[in-house]
Write an enzyme that holds these catalytic residues in place. Sequence first.
Site, PDB file in Angstrom:
ATOM      1  N   ASP A 111      -6.234 -22.745   8.772  1.00 28.34           N
ATOM      2  CA  ASP A 111      -6.485 -23.993   8.040  1.00 28.34           C
ATOM      3  C   ASP A 111      -5.343 -24.992   8.286  1.00 28.34           C
ATOM      4  O   ASP A 111      -4.462 -24.768   9.135  1.00 28.34           O
ATOM      5  CB  ASP A 111      -6.771 -23.724   6.552  1.00 28.34           C
ATOM      6  CG  ASP A 111      -5.531 -23.418   5.721  1.00 28.34           C
ATOM      7  OD1 ASP A 111      -4.409 -23.398   6.277  1.00 28.34           O
ATOM      8  OD2 ASP A 111      -5.680 -23.207   4.500  1.00 28.34           O
ATOM      9  N   CYS A 146      -3.405 -19.256   7.219  1.00 26.35           N
ATOM     10  CA  CYS A 146      -3.500 -20.330   6.226  1.00 26.35           C
ATOM     11  C   CYS A 146      -2.067 -20.539   5.729  1.00 26.35           C
ATOM     12  O   CYS A 146      -1.125 -20.092   6.384  1.00 26.35           O
ATOM     13  CB  CYS A 146      -4.505 -20.012   5.119  1.00 26.35           C
ATOM     14  SG  CYS A 146      -4.130 -18.558   4.122  1.00 26.35           S
ATOM     15  N   THR A 152      -0.408 -19.229   3.318  1.00 27.24           N
ATOM     16  CA  THR A 152       0.246 -17.959   2.998  1.00 27.24           C
ATOM     17  C   THR A 152      -0.296 -16.772   3.803  1.00 27.24           C
ATOM     18  O   THR A 152       0.336 -15.710   3.825  1.00 27.24           O
ATOM     19  CB  THR A 152      -0.005 -17.610   1.515  1.00 27.24           C
ATOM     20  OG1 THR A 152      -1.432 -17.565   1.319  1.00 27.24           O
ATOM     21  CG2 THR A 152       0.605 -18.656   0.592  1.00 27.24           C
ATOM     22  N   GLY A 205      -5.228 -16.262   1.480  1.00 29.98           N
ATOM     23  CA  GLY A 205      -6.615 -16.728   1.317  1.00 29.98           C
ATOM     24  C   GLY A 205      -7.517 -16.267   2.447  1.00 29.98           C
ATOM     25  O   GLY A 205      -8.612 -15.740   2.209  1.00 29.98           O
ATOM     26  N   HIS A 239      -2.498   2.962  11.483  1.00 27.13           N
ATOM     27  CA  HIS A 239      -3.156   3.669  10.382  1.00 27.13           C
ATOM     28  C   HIS A 239      -4.459   3.011   9.927  1.00 27.13           C
ATOM     29  O   HIS A 239      -5.398   3.709   9.568  1.00 27.13           O
ATOM     30  CB  HIS A 239      -2.207   3.756   9.174  1.00 27.13           C
ATOM     31  CG  HIS A 239      -1.078   4.716   9.386  1.00 27.13           C
ATOM     32  ND1 HIS A 239      -0.207   5.091   8.391  1.00 27.13           N
ATOM     33  CD2 HIS A 239      -0.672   5.393  10.507  1.00 27.13           C
ATOM     34  CE1 HIS A 239       0.678   5.951   8.864  1.00 27.13           C
ATOM     35  NE2 HIS A 239       0.426   6.144  10.146  1.00 27.13           N
ATOM     36  N   ARG A 268      -6.492  11.830  10.832  1.00 26.81           N
ATOM     37  CA  ARG A 268      -6.770  11.767   9.391  1.00 26.81           C
ATOM     38  C   ARG A 268      -7.156  10.359   8.944  1.00 26.81           C
ATOM     39  O   ARG A 268      -7.791  10.191   7.906  1.00 26.81           O
ATOM     40  CB  ARG A 268      -5.540  12.253   8.601  1.00 26.81           C
ATOM     41  CG  ARG A 268      -4.339  11.334   8.685  1.00 26.81           C
ATOM     42  CD  ARG A 268      -3.100  11.964   8.059  1.00 26.81           C
ATOM     43  NE  ARG A 268      -1.974  11.056   7.958  1.00 26.81           N
ATOM     44  CZ  ARG A 268      -1.142  10.760   8.956  1.00 26.81           C
ATOM     45  NH1 ARG A 268      -1.348  11.288  10.157  1.00 26.81           N
ATOM     46  NH2 ARG A 268      -0.133   9.940   8.770  1.00 26.81           N
ATOM     47  N   HIS A 269      -6.783   9.365   9.751  1.00 29.96           N
ATOM     48  CA  HIS A 269      -7.083   7.979   9.362  1.00 29.96           C
ATOM     49  C   HIS A 269      -8.568   7.644   9.518  1.00 29.96           C
ATOM     50  O   HIS A 269      -9.068   6.734   8.876  1.00 29.96           O
ATOM     51  CB  HIS A 269      -6.209   7.014  10.162  1.00 29.96           C
ATOM     52  CG  HIS A 269      -4.752   7.290   9.968  1.00 29.96           C
ATOM     53  ND1 HIS A 269      -4.123   7.112   8.757  1.00 29.96           N
ATOM     54  CD2 HIS A 269      -3.820   7.793  10.817  1.00 29.96           C
ATOM     55  CE1 HIS A 269      -2.851   7.470   8.868  1.00 29.96           C
ATOM     56  NE2 HIS A 269      -2.650   7.900  10.103  1.00 29.96           N
TER      57      HIS A 269
HETATM   58  C1  RB5 Z   1      -4.201 -24.615   1.216  1.00 30.26           C
HETATM   59  O1  RB5 Z   1      -3.457 -25.589   0.554  1.00 30.26           O
HETATM   60  C2  RB5 Z   1      -3.690 -23.236   0.861  1.00 30.26           C
HETATM   61  O2  RB5 Z   1      -4.151 -22.886  -0.402  1.00 30.26           O
HETATM   62  C3  RB5 Z   1      -4.122 -22.249   1.885  1.00 30.26           C
HETATM   63  O3  RB5 Z   1      -3.596 -22.602   3.121  1.00 30.26           O
HETATM   64  C4  RB5 Z   1      -3.715 -20.807   1.679  1.00 30.26           C
HETATM   65  O4  RB5 Z   1      -2.346 -20.680   1.490  1.00 30.26           O
HETATM   66  C5  RB5 Z   1      -4.492 -20.034   0.723  1.00 30.26           C
HETATM   67  O5  RB5 Z   1      -4.317 -18.832   0.540  1.00 30.26           O
END
Ligand code: RB5
Length: 148
Positions: free
Chosen positions: A9, A66, A68, A71, A99, A133-134
């Site tokens: 994103d 994204c 983080t 998401g 694994h 095992r995995h």
């Molecule tokens: C978008 O602003 C942000 O929420 C997205 O990039 C992400 O970090 C969501 O998990």
Amino acid sequence: MKKIVLAGDHGAVELKNRIADFLKKKNIAVTDLGTSGSEAVDYPDIALAACREFLKGGYDCGILLCGTGIGVSIAANKVKGIRCALISDLFTAEMAKAHNNANFIAFGGRVAYAVPVTEMIEKFLATAYEGGRHERRIAKMMALDEPC
Ligand code: RB5
């Protein structure tokens, strides 16, 4: 030749471009589904598009981005057949393949990682799935694709 689907994103455009360049230099074919601009897009749409492309076949894995990585990984893991691992370091990059046999890995463009994302990708790609095992555990995970 390895083939990877890549998408992110607006929170990870610069990271996506860096990853695409890195993969191309490694002679890996990249299907880049964007986004490429700063205009906001919804990460579930991005994740779904990449998962659908991967499920057409012919891909070694997918990479989702994204802000983080959270998401896109949550969204991707709701798509049947997808095992998306949120990677944070070289150890999780290795274990995600060894694994969990992840078919997608996710990163955040706004996260301050201690090691470059490209190194984590390299570790994931260089690691072999251990099987054994995995297999049983992965089969149980994938059974969760069906309604409980
Ligand atoms: C978008 O602003 C942000 O929420 C997205 O990039 C992400 O970090 C969501 O998990």
